[in-house]
Design a protein around this motif. Structure first.
Motif, PDB file in Angstrom:
ATOM      1  N   GLY A 171       0.802  -1.209   0.000  1.00  0.00           N
ATOM      2  CA  GLY A 171       0.000   0.000   0.000  1.00  0.00           C
ATOM      3  C   GLY A 171       0.835   1.259   0.000  1.00  0.00           C
ATOM      4  O   GLY A 171       1.973   1.281   0.492  1.00  0.00           O
ATOM      5  N   THR A 172       0.270   2.328  -0.565  1.00  0.00           N
ATOM      6  CA  THR A 172       0.976   3.614  -0.628  1.00  0.00           C
ATOM      7  C   THR A 172      -0.032   4.756  -0.648  1.00  0.00           C
ATOM      8  O   THR A 172      -1.176   4.587  -1.092  1.00  0.00           O
ATOM      9  CB  THR A 172       1.872   3.676  -1.886  1.00  0.00           C
ATOM     10  N   LEU A 173       0.365   5.918  -0.160  1.00  0.00           N
ATOM     11  CA  LEU A 173      -0.496   7.097  -0.152  1.00  0.00           C
ATOM     12  C   LEU A 173      -0.422   7.803  -1.501  1.00  0.00           C
ATOM     13  O   LEU A 173       0.655   8.010  -2.063  1.00  0.00           O
ATOM     14  CB  LEU A 173      -0.079   8.066   0.954  1.00  0.00           C
ATOM     15  N   LEU A 174      -1.577   8.190  -2.030  1.00  0.00           N
ATOM     16  CA  LEU A 174      -1.689   8.940  -3.277  1.00  0.00           C
ATOM     17  C   LEU A 174      -2.617  10.122  -3.042  1.00  0.00           C
ATOM     18  O   LEU A 174      -3.128  10.323  -1.943  1.00  0.00           O
ATOM     19  CB  LEU A 174      -2.248   8.046  -4.396  1.00  0.00           C
ATOM     20  N   ASN A 175      -2.819  10.914  -4.092  1.00  0.00           N
ATOM     21  CA  ASN A 175      -3.798  12.007  -4.042  1.00  0.00           C
ATOM     22  C   ASN A 175      -3.531  12.946  -2.862  1.00  0.00           C
ATOM     23  O   ASN A 175      -4.402  13.212  -2.047  1.00  0.00           O
ATOM     24  CB  ASN A 175      -5.216  11.418  -3.976  1.00  0.00           C
ATOM     25  N   ARG A 176      -2.298  13.443  -2.793  1.00  0.00           N
ATOM     26  CA  ARG A 176      -1.876  14.383  -1.755  1.00  0.00           C
ATOM     27  C   ARG A 176      -2.061  13.803  -0.345  1.00  0.00           C
ATOM     28  O   ARG A 176      -2.365  14.512   0.607  1.00  0.00           O
ATOM     29  CB  ARG A 176      -2.632  15.714  -1.882  1.00  0.00           C
ATOM     30  N   SER A 217      -3.548   6.599  12.752  1.00  0.00           N
ATOM     31  CA  SER A 217      -4.148   6.492  11.427  1.00  0.00           C
ATOM     32  C   SER A 217      -3.075   6.637  10.361  1.00  0.00           C
ATOM     33  O   SER A 217      -2.056   7.307  10.562  1.00  0.00           O
ATOM     34  CB  SER A 217      -5.211   7.582  11.242  1.00  0.00           C
ATOM     35  N   ARG A 218      -3.286   6.002   9.202  1.00  0.00           N
ATOM     36  CA  ARG A 218      -2.356   6.162   8.088  1.00  0.00           C
ATOM     37  C   ARG A 218      -2.513   7.530   7.436  1.00  0.00           C
ATOM     38  O   ARG A 218      -1.711   7.931   6.620  1.00  0.00           O
ATOM     39  CB  ARG A 218      -2.553   5.054   7.048  1.00  0.00           C
ATOM     40  N   PHE A 219      -3.585   8.266   7.810  1.00  0.00           N
ATOM     41  CA  PHE A 219      -3.796   9.610   7.290  1.00  0.00           C
ATOM     42  C   PHE A 219      -3.380  10.636   8.348  1.00  0.00           C
ATOM     43  O   PHE A 219      -3.722  10.509   9.527  1.00  0.00           O
ATOM     44  CB  PHE A 219      -5.261   9.815   6.905  1.00  0.00           C
TER      45      PHE A 219
END
Length: 578
Positions: A171-176, A217-219
């Motif tokens: 998994g990876t963070l996208l969209n800012r 949280s991952r965010f």
């Protein structure tokens, strides 16, 4: 290879055999002893030959050269890419490469004691194969850079394609930083969207977010706390796999320890309210509640979902997740009886007697009818099929694992004043019970000798639902209060379902009728199954048998959150090992 026979009665063999240069165990040249570990070394050389695409020896300027020392040095200095066969570099999964090269290197240890056993080598090679098979199933789309909006400055742009698939599986963070994108084991896209990206209106003008070590949280912004109020979301996906069945899930934490949430929600424009009653725990520790199922037509999906949290004011919302639907097995439970045709005929009478419970003679004395047999195999067959004991008030049998199992009739397990009793010729007890109240209870006890000692058992309620219960789209769970033997002891409270949880299906065709599918829930306790005899069953209790306890007691209270249990038919209560 093959110089040593593993089934020899000696640890080693003195020999004058000379092995092939490069393959031969280095210790042999010093000790002239060959052992089974010598073959492990030779097999390790073969593994490196496969990896490098060449033999372990060659000629350099006319000089004979063994390549094994150079291969070992490349491994130790993390320079495998310099020796791997070129055509293999673009095809091998990095996890598979690491597992494969690790075990190959261990085979080449100078000390025989440090080399792995061949069963361990096989186990590691099978693991490497599993990684490779998963890697080959997961393929990136040709336009993955455009789809994931990877720019030249993006860190993902610097990851080799051979490693990117592994990276995206994690998994990876996208969209800012507002979208978490990952691939499942089949290469299908999973998309999780941060709740702050979805909120359109809340009960308060400024949404409240929590960031703490307790709710990691991952965010970056943490999680949203609605305080029991209504909140509305507009969810727009960007990365879904086309023509795949998805579930829409709410990902959250609950400040309450109860798994019951009672979340009400609806799609904008849909007059129907839907409910999610129970939560499931994810691998990362967050909870998830399944909201909808649908089949994706393209990568982008646009949904407006309204949530009402008056019955669950302790929720902390992290995100809305779109996950490919996992196959849910709603199979008929297999019969727990032993198939005597599969058992060897060659066993002696002593062997058959050993398969019987140690107190089988006492159990036979409790039989309602006379037990007749000629051989111990006949008797074992009778025990596996089962028979009535205790004047016909209990049914005893042996499960497939040889453990004792017991079935109590409805009259022996239920509080009699809340039931209407009726004959049932097809039942082994010839009688069943219909509930005539909104709630009901179970109270029973029997001697612990009727079950196997030091074993974890579960109690399963065998029942049938009334027609009006079957017609409800999303029936609520049933609360069970487990009081065991004493009413003044600490009670346990948990939830079960008498009918499998149902999830509404989103149809893009407005003319289609509303449908529901069984929820994609993991195999947790408290979900009903259909038995081979046509009745339903659900686990309602679990306990451990101990030598110090003479009587087994079960005392439970059943009640529904918002509907009556009147009309449920109960056949009995079955005790068998978990």
């Amino acid at each position: 290879m093959g110089l040593v026979k593993i089934n020899r009665p000696y640890a080693g063999l003195i020999t004058s055999v000379v092995g092939t240069p490069g393959y031969c165990d280095p210790s042999y040249m010093q000790t002239y002893f060959l052992t089974k570990e010598s073959d492990v070394y030779s097999f390790g050389v073969l593994l490196f030959e496969v990896l490098c695409g060449k033999l372990c020896y060659g000629y350099n300027n006319g000089q004979f050269q063994v390549l094994v020392p150079m291969w070992k040095e490349s491994y130790k200095h993390n320079k495998l890419q310099e020796i791997i066969f070129d055509d293999l570099k673009q095809q091998i999964d990095q996890n598979s490469l690491k597992t494969y090269s690790d075990i190959a290197f261990k085979c080449l240890q100078i000390s025989r004691e440090e080399r792995p056993t061949m069963p361990h080598v096989v186990e590691e090679l099978e693991t490497a194969l599993t990684y490779q098979e998963l890697y080959e199933r997961v393929k990136l789309p040709k336009d993955y850079k455009k789809m994931l909006m990877i720019t030249p400055e993006d860190p993902l742009n610097n990851i080799p394609v051979t490693e990117l698939t592994t990276h995206l599986r994690k998994g990876t963070l996208l969209n800012r930083g507002n979208t978490w994108f990952s691939l499942n084991m089949d290469g299908e896209h999973c998309e999780m969207i941060f709740i702050a990206e979805c909120l359109t209106s809340t009960a308060s003008e400024s949404p409240h977010y929590i960031r703490s070590s307790e709710y990691i949280s991952r965010f970056a912004a943490g999680c949203y706390e609605p305080f029991g109020a209504e909140f509305r979301t507009h969810v727009r996906t960007q990365f879904l796999s086309p023509r795949i069945k998805y579930t829409v899930n709410l990902v959250f934490k609950n400040k309450s320890e109860s798994r019951y949430i009672g979340l009400r929600y609806k799609l904008k424009g849909d007059p129907s309210n839907y409910f999610s009653f129970l939560s499931d725990e994810r691998e990362d520790g967050w909870l998830t509640a399944e909201l909808y199922q649908f089949t994706s037509e393209q990568r982008a999906v646009d949904l407006e979902i309204w949530f009402y949290t008056e019955c669950c004011p302790t929720l902390l919302i992290q995100s809305i997740e779109f996950r490919p639907l996992e196959k849910v097995e709603h199979e008929v439970l297999p019969d727990d009886k032993i198939d005597m045709q599969l058992i060897s005929e060659s066993d002696t009478e002593t062997c058959w007697e050993q398969k019987l419970p140690s107190d089988y003679e006492d159990i036979i004395k409790r039989s309602k009818d006379r037990v007749k047999w000629k051989t111990k195999k006949d008797l074992y067959s009778i025990f596996c099929k089962g028979f009535l004991i205790s004047y016909g008030e209990e049914w005893f049998y042996l499960g497939k694992d040889g453990k004792k199992c017991l079935i109590l009739p409805a009259r022996g397990a239920l509080e009699e004043d809340k039931w209407k009793w009726k004959p049932e010729p097809k039942s082994r007890f010839k009688e069943v019970a219909d509930c005539i109240f909104d709630t009901f209870g179970i109270f029973c006890k029997f001697h612990s000798k009727m079950l196997s000692p030091q074993t974890t058992y579960a109690a399963y309620l065998a029942y049938e639902l009334p027609d009006d219960y079957k017609s409800i789209d999303q029936p609520p769970p049933v609360q069970v209060v487990d009081k065991d033997l004493y009413w003044d002891s600490d009670s346990k409270v948990y939830d079960i379902f008498l009918r499998s949880p149902q999830t509404p299906v989103i149809s893009w065709n407005e003319k289609e009728a509303k449908t529901f599918n069984p929820s994609s829930r993991p195999k947790i306790k408290g979900l009903p199954k259909k038995r081979s005899d046509g009745w339903m069953e659900v686990q309602v209790h679990e306990f451990q048998t101990r030598d110090t306890i003479k009587m087994v007691s079960t005392r439970l209270k059943f009640s529904s959150y918002d509907m009556s249990l009147k009309g449920i038919t109960v056949q009995g209560l079955e005790f068998r090992p978990v």
